[in-house]
Design a protein around this motif. Structure first.
Motif, PDB file in Angstrom:
ATOM      1  N   MET A  10    -104.789  36.505   1.784  1.00 56.53           N
ATOM      2  CA  MET A  10    -103.408  36.291   2.207  1.00 56.53           C
ATOM      3  C   MET A  10    -102.953  37.507   2.996  1.00 56.53           C
ATOM      4  SD  MET A  10    -101.602  34.679  -1.178  1.00 56.53           S
ATOM      5  CE  MET A  10    -100.117  34.273  -0.297  1.00 56.53           C
ATOM      6  N   ASP A  11    -102.083  37.263   3.955  1.00 51.12           N
ATOM      7  CA  ASP A  11    -101.498  38.342   4.753  1.00 51.12           C
ATOM      8  C   ASP A  11     -99.991  38.361   4.544  1.00 51.12           C
ATOM      9  OD1 ASP A  11    -103.767  37.564   7.427  1.00 51.12           O
ATOM     10  OD2 ASP A  11    -103.943  39.096   5.877  1.00 51.12           O
ATOM     11  N   SER A  12     -99.405  39.549   4.543  1.00 47.84           N
ATOM     12  CA  SER A  12     -97.966  39.666   4.397  1.00 47.84           C
ATOM     13  C   SER A  12     -97.489  40.920   5.115  1.00 47.84           C
ATOM     14  CB  SER A  12     -97.580  39.723   2.913  1.00 47.84           C
ATOM     15  OG  SER A  12     -96.175  39.757   2.760  1.00 47.84           O
ATOM     16  N   GLN A  16     -91.678  41.775   2.113  1.00 48.05           N
ATOM     17  CA  GLN A  16     -91.670  40.345   1.844  1.00 48.05           C
ATOM     18  C   GLN A  16     -92.093  40.062   0.403  1.00 48.05           C
ATOM     19  OE1 GLN A  16     -94.078  38.340   4.831  1.00 48.05           O
ATOM     20  NE2 GLN A  16     -92.263  38.033   6.096  1.00 48.05           N
ATOM     21  N   GLU A  17     -91.757  38.869  -0.060  1.00 44.21           N
ATOM     22  CA  GLU A  17     -92.225  38.394  -1.362  1.00 44.21           C
ATOM     23  C   GLU A  17     -93.550  37.651  -1.153  1.00 44.21           C
ATOM     24  OE1 GLU A  17     -89.977  36.194  -4.887  1.00 44.21           O
ATOM     25  OE2 GLU A  17     -90.587  34.757  -3.339  1.00 44.21           O
ATOM     26  N   VAL A  18     -94.500  37.918  -2.042  1.00 43.50           N
ATOM     27  CA  VAL A  18     -95.807  37.272  -1.944  1.00 43.50           C
ATOM     28  C   VAL A  18     -96.065  36.464  -3.210  1.00 43.50           C
ATOM     29  CG1 VAL A  18     -98.289  37.671  -1.899  1.00 43.50           C
ATOM     30  CG2 VAL A  18     -96.795  39.001  -0.408  1.00 43.50           C
ATOM     31  N   ASN A  19     -96.510  35.239  -3.029  1.00 44.45           N
ATOM     32  CA  ASN A  19     -96.857  34.364  -4.149  1.00 44.45           C
ATOM     33  C   ASN A  19     -98.332  34.004  -4.065  1.00 44.45           C
ATOM     34  OD1 ASN A  19     -94.166  34.109  -5.270  1.00 44.45           O
ATOM     35  ND2 ASN A  19     -93.692  32.888  -3.462  1.00 44.45           N
ATOM     36  N   ILE A  20     -99.083  34.331  -5.094  1.00 41.33           N
ATOM     37  CA  ILE A  20    -100.516  34.040  -5.139  1.00 41.33           C
ATOM     38  C   ILE A  20    -100.764  33.043  -6.266  1.00 41.33           C
ATOM     39  CG2 ILE A  20    -102.831  34.998  -5.350  1.00 41.33           C
ATOM     40  CD1 ILE A  20    -101.669  37.734  -4.633  1.00 41.33           C
ATOM     41  N   SER A  74     -96.027  36.341  -8.568  1.00 44.15           N
ATOM     42  CA  SER A  74     -95.055  36.653  -7.530  1.00 44.15           C
ATOM     43  C   SER A  74     -94.827  38.158  -7.473  1.00 44.15           C
ATOM     44  CB  SER A  74     -93.740  35.924  -7.803  1.00 44.15           C
ATOM     45  OG  SER A  74     -92.790  36.211  -6.793  1.00 44.15           O
ATOM     46  N   VAL A  78     -93.275  43.488  -1.255  1.00 44.89           N
ATOM     47  CA  VAL A  78     -94.544  44.219  -1.264  1.00 44.89           C
ATOM     48  C   VAL A  78     -94.486  45.419  -0.313  1.00 44.89           C
ATOM     49  CG1 VAL A  78     -95.939  42.254  -1.968  1.00 44.89           C
ATOM     50  CG2 VAL A  78     -95.532  42.668   0.477  1.00 44.89           C
ATOM     51  N   LEU A 107    -105.252  40.524  -0.667  1.00 44.95           N
ATOM     52  CA  LEU A 107    -103.933  40.612  -0.038  1.00 44.95           C
ATOM     53  C   LEU A 107    -103.898  41.791   0.917  1.00 44.95           C
ATOM     54  CD1 LEU A 107    -100.916  39.851   0.212  1.00 44.95           C
ATOM     55  CD2 LEU A 107    -100.489  41.382  -1.731  1.00 44.95           C
ATOM     56  N   VAL A 109    -101.279  43.805   3.283  1.00 33.89           N
ATOM     57  CA  VAL A 109     -99.877  44.023   3.634  1.00 33.89           C
ATOM     58  C   VAL A 109     -99.828  44.922   4.859  1.00 33.89           C
ATOM     59  CG1 VAL A 109     -97.629  44.872   2.875  1.00 33.89           C
ATOM     60  CG2 VAL A 109     -99.193  43.809   1.226  1.00 33.89           C
TER      61      VAL A 109
END
Lengths: 111, 115
Positions: A10-12, A16-20, A74, A78, A107, A109
């Protein structure tokens, strides 16, 4: 024996909020769900653990639906230092089960 | 620093050989877990001990064995080594079993290279 799958990556962006998500269709009644963070060449580090509904601590939240066949980690707001691999771990409720790690989500970021 | 120590940090050996990996759990922790991490298999649970007794077994090969001693340190013995055994081996500890086994504290790992 629970089999757990996660998105590979996943990229962010910072802030931001990240949900895995983690899928564990064969979860047993006594199994708990635990999430770990791992940096290169280091051992995994505990983030959060839950059994059902929602759990929150100072670094993350864990959402578990009623059927418990999946869970979502969540991470709010990040930062670059959250770039790591995140694993879910299913099992351990009675202390006699096998423990099954998910496939891991890398992940990234970015600024 | 998790408080879990593992020795050695690195180990290079040849196929067919036998090695022993050592783990000292955090002070007061009674459970010790062993994991293998390789690129193609990910993190695999091998075995768990609680207060000297085997508690749960995962994907541990018959060539591998472990034990936990009265002072609670643990050793993982790997014999008849094959190239595919090359991996990072992690030890973890937790205060008890059951629900508390989820919050495990991992050591820095032993990197085993079999040539």
């Amino acid at each position: 024996l629970a089999k757990t799958t996660q998105p590979i990556s996943m990229d962010s962006y910072e802030g931001q909020e990240v949900n895995i998500t983690c899928s564990h269709n064969n979860i047993a009644t006594n199994d708990y769900i635990t999430w770990y963070q791992q940096f290169p060449s280091q051992g995994p580090r505990f983030i959060i653990q839950g059994y059902k509904t929602k759990v929150t601590n100072e670094v993350a939240s864990l959402f578990i639906p009623a059927d418990r066949k999946s869970s979502t980690l969540s991470l709010p707001r990040v930062s670059l230092s959250d770039t790591a691999v995140y694993y879910c771990l299913v099992g351990g409720g009675t202390g006699f089960q096998k423990l099954v790690f998910g496939t891991g989500t890398r992940l990234l970021v970015s600024p | 620093d998790s408080g879990v120590t593992q020795t050695p940090k690195h180990l290079i050996t040849a196929t067919g050989q036998r090695v022993t990996l050592r783990c000292s759990p955090r002070s007061g922790d009674l459970s010790v877990y062993w994991y293998q991490q390789s690129l193609d298999q990910g993190l695999q649970f091998l075995i768990q001990y609680y207060n000297g007794e085997e508690r749960a077994k995962g994907n541990i090969l018959e060539r591998f064995s472990a034990q936990q001693f009265p002072d609670l340190h643990s050793e993982l013995n790997l014999s008849s080594l094959e190239l595919g055994d090359s991996a990072l081996y992690f030890c973890a500890s937790s205060p008890g079993v059951g629900t508390t086994s989820g919050e495990q504290y991992f050591g820095p790992g032993t990197r085993l290279t079999v040539t």
